[in-house]
Design a protein around this motif. Structure first.
Motif, PDB file in Angstrom:
ATOM      1  N   TRP A  30      -4.930   3.461   5.373  1.00 43.13           N
ATOM      2  CA  TRP A  30      -4.012   2.370   5.035  1.00 43.13           C
ATOM      3  C   TRP A  30      -3.930   2.281   3.511  1.00 43.13           C
ATOM      4  CZ3 TRP A  30      -1.345  -0.855   8.400  1.00 43.13           C
ATOM      5  CH2 TRP A  30      -1.693  -0.756   9.764  1.00 43.13           C
ATOM      6  N   HIS A  31      -2.706   2.087   2.974  1.00 36.70           N
ATOM      7  CA  HIS A  31      -2.530   1.981   1.523  1.00 36.70           C
ATOM      8  C   HIS A  31      -1.783   0.693   1.172  1.00 36.70           C
ATOM      9  CE1 HIS A  31      -3.843   6.110   0.834  1.00 36.70           C
ATOM     10  NE2 HIS A  31      -3.098   6.469   1.856  1.00 36.70           N
ATOM     11  N   PRO A  32      -2.247  -0.049   0.156  1.00 40.99           N
ATOM     12  CA  PRO A  32      -1.490  -1.224  -0.279  1.00 40.99           C
ATOM     13  C   PRO A  32      -0.188  -0.778  -0.950  1.00 40.99           C
ATOM     14  CG  PRO A  32      -3.357  -0.861  -1.747  1.00 40.99           C
ATOM     15  CD  PRO A  32      -3.479   0.149  -0.650  1.00 40.99           C
ATOM     16  N   ILE A  33       0.921  -1.428  -0.597  1.00 41.90           N
ATOM     17  CA  ILE A  33       2.218  -1.025  -1.143  1.00 41.90           C
ATOM     18  C   ILE A  33       2.930  -2.163  -1.877  1.00 41.90           C
ATOM     19  CG2 ILE A  33       2.651   0.914   0.440  1.00 41.90           C
ATOM     20  CD1 ILE A  33       4.348  -1.052   2.145  1.00 41.90           C
ATOM     21  N   ALA A  34       2.404  -3.387  -1.759  1.00 40.64           N
ATOM     22  CA  ALA A  34       3.029  -4.536  -2.427  1.00 40.64           C
ATOM     23  C   ALA A  34       2.085  -5.728  -2.307  1.00 40.64           C
ATOM     24  CB  ALA A  34       4.375  -4.868  -1.775  1.00 40.64           C
ATOM     25  N   GLN A 127       0.485  -4.254   7.581  1.00 35.53           N
ATOM     26  CA  GLN A 127      -0.394  -5.402   7.831  1.00 35.53           C
ATOM     27  C   GLN A 127      -0.674  -6.087   6.505  1.00 35.53           C
ATOM     28  OE1 GLN A 127      -4.093  -5.224  10.065  1.00 35.53           O
ATOM     29  NE2 GLN A 127      -3.398  -3.377  11.114  1.00 35.53           N
ATOM     30  N   GLU A 128      -0.976  -7.389   6.584  1.00 34.53           N
ATOM     31  CA  GLU A 128      -1.347  -8.128   5.375  1.00 34.53           C
ATOM     32  C   GLU A 128      -2.840  -8.434   5.384  1.00 34.53           C
ATOM     33  OE1 GLU A 128       1.784 -11.135   3.858  1.00 34.53           O
ATOM     34  OE2 GLU A 128       2.179 -10.949   6.009  1.00 34.53           O
ATOM     35  N   LEU A 129      -3.443  -8.372   4.195  1.00 31.64           N
ATOM     36  CA  LEU A 129      -4.853  -8.730   4.056  1.00 31.64           C
ATOM     37  C   LEU A 129      -5.108  -9.088   2.592  1.00 31.64           C
ATOM     38  CD1 LEU A 129      -7.711  -8.878   5.402  1.00 31.64           C
ATOM     39  CD2 LEU A 129      -8.046  -6.506   4.676  1.00 31.64           C
ATOM     40  N   GLY A 130      -5.706 -10.264   2.375  1.00 34.11           N
ATOM     41  CA  GLY A 130      -6.131 -10.639   1.025  1.00 34.11           C
ATOM     42  C   GLY A 130      -5.016 -10.717   0.005  1.00 34.11           C
ATOM     43  N   GLY A 131      -3.792 -11.022   0.456  1.00 36.35           N
ATOM     44  CA  GLY A 131      -2.676 -11.133  -0.481  1.00 36.35           C
ATOM     45  C   GLY A 131      -1.945  -9.837  -0.742  1.00 36.35           C
ATOM     46  N   LEU A 132      -2.372  -8.753  -0.075  1.00 26.45           N
ATOM     47  CA  LEU A 132      -1.708  -7.454  -0.218  1.00 26.45           C
ATOM     48  C   LEU A 132      -1.048  -7.060   1.101  1.00 26.45           C
ATOM     49  CD1 LEU A 132      -4.434  -5.405  -2.160  1.00 26.45           C
ATOM     50  CD2 LEU A 132      -2.228  -6.160  -3.081  1.00 26.45           C
ATOM     51  N   ILE A 133      -0.009  -6.233   1.012  1.00 27.04           N
ATOM     52  CA  ILE A 133       0.623  -5.640   2.196  1.00 27.04           C
ATOM     53  C   ILE A 133       0.242  -4.170   2.229  1.00 27.04           C
ATOM     54  CG2 ILE A 133       2.814  -5.073   3.309  1.00 27.04           C
ATOM     55  CD1 ILE A 133       4.009  -7.547   1.834  1.00 27.04           C
ATOM     56  N   PHE A 134      -0.328  -3.745   3.356  1.00 28.49           N
ATOM     57  CA  PHE A 134      -0.800  -2.370   3.526  1.00 28.49           C
ATOM     58  C   PHE A 134       0.090  -1.635   4.524  1.00 28.49           C
ATOM     59  CE2 PHE A 134      -4.442  -4.707   2.084  1.00 28.49           C
ATOM     60  CZ  PHE A 134      -5.243  -3.813   1.391  1.00 28.49           C
ATOM     61  N   ALA A 135       0.266  -0.333   4.291  1.00 29.63           N
ATOM     62  CA  ALA A 135       1.055   0.504   5.207  1.00 29.63           C
ATOM     63  C   ALA A 135       0.192   1.639   5.727  1.00 29.63           C
ATOM     64  CB  ALA A 135       2.266   1.079   4.476  1.00 29.63           C
ATOM     65  N   TYR A 136       0.478   2.034   6.970  1.00 29.43           N
ATOM     66  CA  TYR A 136      -0.149   3.227   7.556  1.00 29.43           C
ATOM     67  C   TYR A 136       0.974   4.153   8.000  1.00 29.43           C
ATOM     68  CZ  TYR A 136      -2.733   6.361  10.577  1.00 29.43           C
ATOM     69  OH  TYR A 136      -3.258   7.505  11.143  1.00 29.43           O
ATOM     70  N   ILE A 137       1.018   5.368   7.417  1.00 24.87           N
ATOM     71  CA  ILE A 137       2.127   6.269   7.737  1.00 24.87           C
ATOM     72  C   ILE A 137       1.619   7.576   8.362  1.00 24.87           C
ATOM     73  CG2 ILE A 137       3.550   5.219   5.922  1.00 24.87           C
ATOM     74  CD1 ILE A 137       3.247   7.811   4.296  1.00 24.87           C
ATOM     75  N   GLY A 138       0.442   7.500   9.001  1.00 23.62           N
ATOM     76  CA  GLY A 138      -0.142   8.703   9.594  1.00 23.62           C
ATOM     77  C   GLY A 138      -0.009   8.739  11.101  1.00 23.62           C
TER      78      GLY A 138
END
Length: 420
Positions: A30-34, A127-138
């Motif tokens: 998962w990577h934060p994107i925004a 998904q959101e966590l801790g004020g960040l939006i994370f993406a999973y593209i795998g």
């Protein structure tokens, strides 16, 4: 002296697009994107992640979606699309796509047409966590979004700094395995910068010489350790050390502030860099859960086009970017102080092999119990200087946080917080 990389090895470790070895590896995470707050004023944001052009949006029901940037009809960018109750509508001809990427409406096609049922665009999980939006593209099944301690910790004030760095992700990561640059880039060079600015050089404490450096693999990556002049192995810089969380997080801090630096490859020559900081209040000081997370951009250069080098992260960015868009590792000459860099490259190669052979690489988490809160080691007394990092918060990226003075006043108990 260590062996330099071949051209092929350098390409293997730097290319991040679909189908490349590292691109395939990094798609397992998962990577934060925004930041969540970015979508408040403008609910659609263009994203580039691992070479893919995407659009992140929050629909009118409050749900997040992440889809390919281009509408399949005539190829316009959905960056200007219209969020609707259950998806995003293309601004050009009104085709509507839900969060799964299915076309659910084509307003100008015949009512009995089944054309829309045959249209699907690429869509990914967010998904959101801790004020960040994370993406999973795998590939599926997706692993759990890791609940690292800083994302879930209570009673802290968070800030999120970001920059788009015009260079490859790997040279940014390798900087984190290079402890001795601390005494030079952030020590002697800092003194030189202060001299140029006519500021007292004694303002900056980190010019102690490294006596010893060490690196140990642990469950979540590599712990790096150092002993500076005047210290022993009993000091926290050696005894605790600080972790680099595989594959792309650095953790730094002291008792006053804990920080992640997260390096998200956009493509081969651009990295979305996040500085995620938790300021820890003094004992007895209570911070409301809804205290806003401030978001700020960290500039690389001044008006004249020169790198801003009178703060730590600015110095790092100068070092990363001036190696070139993609550092040429075929001409580097590594010495004994570079053993951490070698260790990290070997860890990357092993993780690439794990994925190629069908195994989960390091830090892919699937166990809910393990993921309740992943505690990471953290020095509390950095360089044996007490709350050093809080005292010099103006010498790192947080100096650009619009509410830094207020944060420091709240954490020290000098200012009480009204419910926001």
């Amino acid at each position: 002296e260590f062996k330099m990389l071949t051209k092929e090895q350098n390409e293997t470790l730097t290319k991040v697009g679909p189908g490349t070895p590292v691109g395939t590896l990094l798609r397992r995470y998962w990577h934060p994107i925004a930041a969540s707050s970015e979508l408040e004023k403008r609910p659609v944001k263009k994203i580039k992640l691992l070479g893919e052009d995407l659009v992140l949006f929050r629909d009118r029901s409050g749900n997040l979606g992440l889809v390919q940037e281009r509408c399949p009809h005539r190829g316009v960018s959905l960056e200007y699309g219209i969020p609707v109750e259950n998806g995003i509508r293309c601004q050009y001809h009104g085709w509507c796509f839900n969060r799964e990427g299915r076309c659910i409406d084509q307003p100008n096609e015949p009512e009995d047409s089944t054309f829309k049922d045959r249209i699907k665009i690429t869509a990914y999980q967010v998904q959101e966590l801790g004020g960040l939006i994370f993406a999973y593209i795998g590939p599926q099944p997706a692993p759990l979004l890791p609940r690292y301690d800083l994302f879930v910790r209570k009673n802290v004030i968070r800030t999120i700094g970001y920059a788009i760095i015009p260079c490859n992700w790997l040279q940014i990561m390798e900087n984190s395995f290079d402890p001795t640059h601390l005494e030079w880039l952030h020590g002697h060079y800092f003194q030189y910068v202060f001299e140029q600015q006519g500021r007292p050089q004694e303002e900056w404490p980190i010019t102690k010489h490294h006596i010893k450096i060490g690196f140990d693999e642990f469950e979540y990556g590599i712990i790096k350790r150092r002993v500076l002049e005047g210290q022993t192995e009993e000091n926290e810089d050696w005894k605790v050390g600080h972790p680099v969380v595989f594959p792309n997080y650095l953790r730094v801090g002291d008792s006053g502030a804990h920080s992640f630096q997260i390096r998200v490859p956009m493509d081969d020559t651009h990295t979305y860099h996040i500085w995620y900081t938790c300021f820890v209040p003094e004992e007895g000081v209570q911070v409301p859960d809804d205290y806003p997370i401030s978001l700020y951009e960290c500039p690389l250069k001044d008006e004249s086009g020169r790198f801003i080098t009178d703060y730590i992260d600015g110095q790092d960015m100068m070092a990363w970017v001036t190696q070139g868009e993609i550092a040429d590792r075929t001409i580097e000459r590594l010495g004994t102080t570079d053993k951490g860099i070698i260790m990290y490259r070997q860890m990357l190669m092993k993780a690439i092999k794990d994925v190629q052979e069908g195994r989960d690489p390091k830090c892919v988490i699937r166990d809910e119990k393990q993921n309740e809160c992943i505690m990471l080691p953290q020095e509390e007394d950095k360089f044996s200087e007490g709350k050093l990092l809080t005292n010099v918060a103006k010498s790192w990226n947080t100096r650009y946080a619009p509410n830094l003075d207020e944060i420091l006043a709240i954490c020290s108990g000098k200012k009480s917080v009204q419910k926001v």
